[in-house]
Design an enzyme around this catalytic site. Sequence first.
Site, PDB file in Angstrom:
ATOM      1  N   ARG A  90       0.068   8.201  -7.474  1.00  0.00           N
ATOM      2  CA  ARG A  90      -1.357   7.962  -7.732  1.00  0.00           C
ATOM      3  C   ARG A  90      -1.688   7.967  -9.234  1.00  0.00           C
ATOM      4  O   ARG A  90      -2.758   8.404  -9.647  1.00  0.00           O
ATOM      5  CB  ARG A  90      -2.232   8.976  -6.977  1.00  0.00           C
ATOM      6  CG  ARG A  90      -2.177   8.803  -5.467  1.00  0.00           C
ATOM      7  CD  ARG A  90      -3.023   9.830  -4.741  1.00  0.00           C
ATOM      8  NE  ARG A  90      -2.455  11.169  -4.880  1.00  0.00           N
ATOM      9  CZ  ARG A  90      -1.480  11.657  -4.104  1.00  0.00           C
ATOM     10  NH1 ARG A  90      -0.970  10.891  -3.142  1.00  0.00           N
ATOM     11  NH2 ARG A  90      -1.029  12.874  -4.284  1.00  0.00           N
ATOM     12  N   SER A 118      10.017  -0.532   3.051  1.00  0.00           N
ATOM     13  CA  SER A 118      10.220   0.718   3.781  1.00  0.00           C
ATOM     14  C   SER A 118       8.965   1.079   4.563  1.00  0.00           C
ATOM     15  O   SER A 118       9.037   1.654   5.652  1.00  0.00           O
ATOM     16  CB  SER A 118      10.586   1.835   2.798  1.00  0.00           C
ATOM     17  OG  SER A 118       9.584   1.971   1.798  1.00  0.00           O
ATOM     18  N   TYR A 123       2.760  -3.378   0.316  1.00  0.00           N
ATOM     19  CA  TYR A 123       2.899  -4.511  -0.609  1.00  0.00           C
ATOM     20  C   TYR A 123       1.882  -5.636  -0.426  1.00  0.00           C
ATOM     21  O   TYR A 123       1.853  -6.566  -1.229  1.00  0.00           O
ATOM     22  CB  TYR A 123       4.323  -5.066  -0.518  1.00  0.00           C
ATOM     23  CG  TYR A 123       5.339  -4.085  -1.054  1.00  0.00           C
ATOM     24  CD1 TYR A 123       5.529  -3.939  -2.420  1.00  0.00           C
ATOM     25  CD2 TYR A 123       6.060  -3.261  -0.200  1.00  0.00           C
ATOM     26  CE1 TYR A 123       6.432  -3.011  -2.925  1.00  0.00           C
ATOM     27  CE2 TYR A 123       6.969  -2.330  -0.693  1.00  0.00           C
ATOM     28  CZ  TYR A 123       7.149  -2.213  -2.053  1.00  0.00           C
ATOM     29  OH  TYR A 123       8.036  -1.292  -2.552  1.00  0.00           O
ATOM     30  N   PHE A 409      18.360  -5.726   1.553  1.00  0.00           N
ATOM     31  CA  PHE A 409      18.885  -5.645   0.185  1.00  0.00           C
ATOM     32  C   PHE A 409      18.136  -4.586  -0.605  1.00  0.00           C
ATOM     33  O   PHE A 409      18.173  -4.511  -1.785  1.00  0.00           O
ATOM     34  CB  PHE A 409      18.778  -7.013  -0.513  1.00  0.00           C
ATOM     35  CG  PHE A 409      17.423  -7.663  -0.422  1.00  0.00           C
ATOM     36  CD1 PHE A 409      16.415  -7.349  -1.330  1.00  0.00           C
ATOM     37  CD2 PHE A 409      17.131  -8.590   0.577  1.00  0.00           C
ATOM     38  CE1 PHE A 409      15.178  -7.947  -1.257  1.00  0.00           C
ATOM     39  CE2 PHE A 409      15.896  -9.197   0.657  1.00  0.00           C
ATOM     40  CZ  PHE A 409      14.907  -8.876  -0.267  1.00  0.00           C
TER      41      PHE A 409
END
Length: 409
Positions: A90, A118, A123, A409
């Site tokens: 944060r 994950s 995202y 990856f």
Amino acid sequence: MTTDLRVLRSAEWDHWYGQLELAFGGVAEAPQERELWDALTERERSLGVWDGDVCVGTAGAFSFRLSVPGGAVMPAAGVTMVSVASTHRRRGILTSMMRRQLDDVFAWGEPLAVLTASEPAIYGRFGYGIATRQLRAEIDTNRVRLSVPPGTDDVALRLVAPAEASAACEAVYARLVPERPGMLARRPGWERLPLLDPPGDRGGGSPLQCVLAERDGETVGFALYSTKPEWEAAGPKGTVRLRHMGALDPAAYAAVWRFLFGIDLMSILQVHNRPVDDPWQHLVSDIRRCNLRVQDGLHVRLVDLPAALEARTYQAPVDVVLAVDDAFCPWNTGRWRLSGDTKGATCARTEDPADLSLSVRELGAAYLGGTSLASLAGAGLVREERQGALAEASLAFGSPVAPWLPHGF
């Protein structure tokens, strides 16, 4: 507090990777796994955030080539090894790394950035959309029968040590890459990834095994797998764990699956990552006993919007003006006219009225053809401005086969 964001120096890799391990639970990887990622890490494309002499943030970007609809294999930055120390959350560290990374990718001339997450919720705010999904299954091979097409019996099967079979498996894989969007053309060194088999990760199972499918002396299919023997009072109830497989035609494909269904003393076949349209689903006698599950796979981010849209083809003619919002990479914001078909496409800025309005995240989700623009519109994420434009674009953006990322990856 001040931190230093900079490109990774070669001598810093151990410390940098140690922060990554700590962020992902603190369990050290097996030496052979760590050595592989050390060899594959592209230092000049990796970032670290430092608080004094302590690494508190990591992010890397592999130089991949990704298959897209139409069969082209195009440059893409494979975003990887992203972490922030729990003591420094944060504070804008992740945002600063994503900002620097996407600026770098744009400067490198790579139209796409891609990643596996994950946690999928992270995202989207940086413009990544879920573009592929992966199918998981746990098949009761004692109760599910497999039907096979003509020619299956003409395929010979041979057990080979995985390392000895690597070149043959990679040759099959390379031929499959342009046939399905979302696959990665493996660069030198990446052929080691499917063979990675640390004993501590086997969970009581066998070492990695390999079967080759051959016809007239040519390898036409393969499977990498392991077995976990178990017994109960009524007899054996072992498990086959499929790691990776590929085949060049329906008979070879069926021969490999029939082998996996029929391994002695095994009654469960675990499938961890296959395309959502994988054909074995049409060969089984009882799909309910296959315990299917679908989850997100590759997340795609358009970094250079016109270059990305021009790199793929479209399965139906399309001429549409897209009004795109991209707050994180503002050079993509604006109205773009996309015109294309099965032979190619052009994409350029325009002052014409918009036909569809959407964010770059939705465009990334639809880019490989696995997520329908119409479905996104149903969720209120794409807005149709001209009647008929949604159906036209949704059809054009589709893919005859589901996009799929074979490995992480």
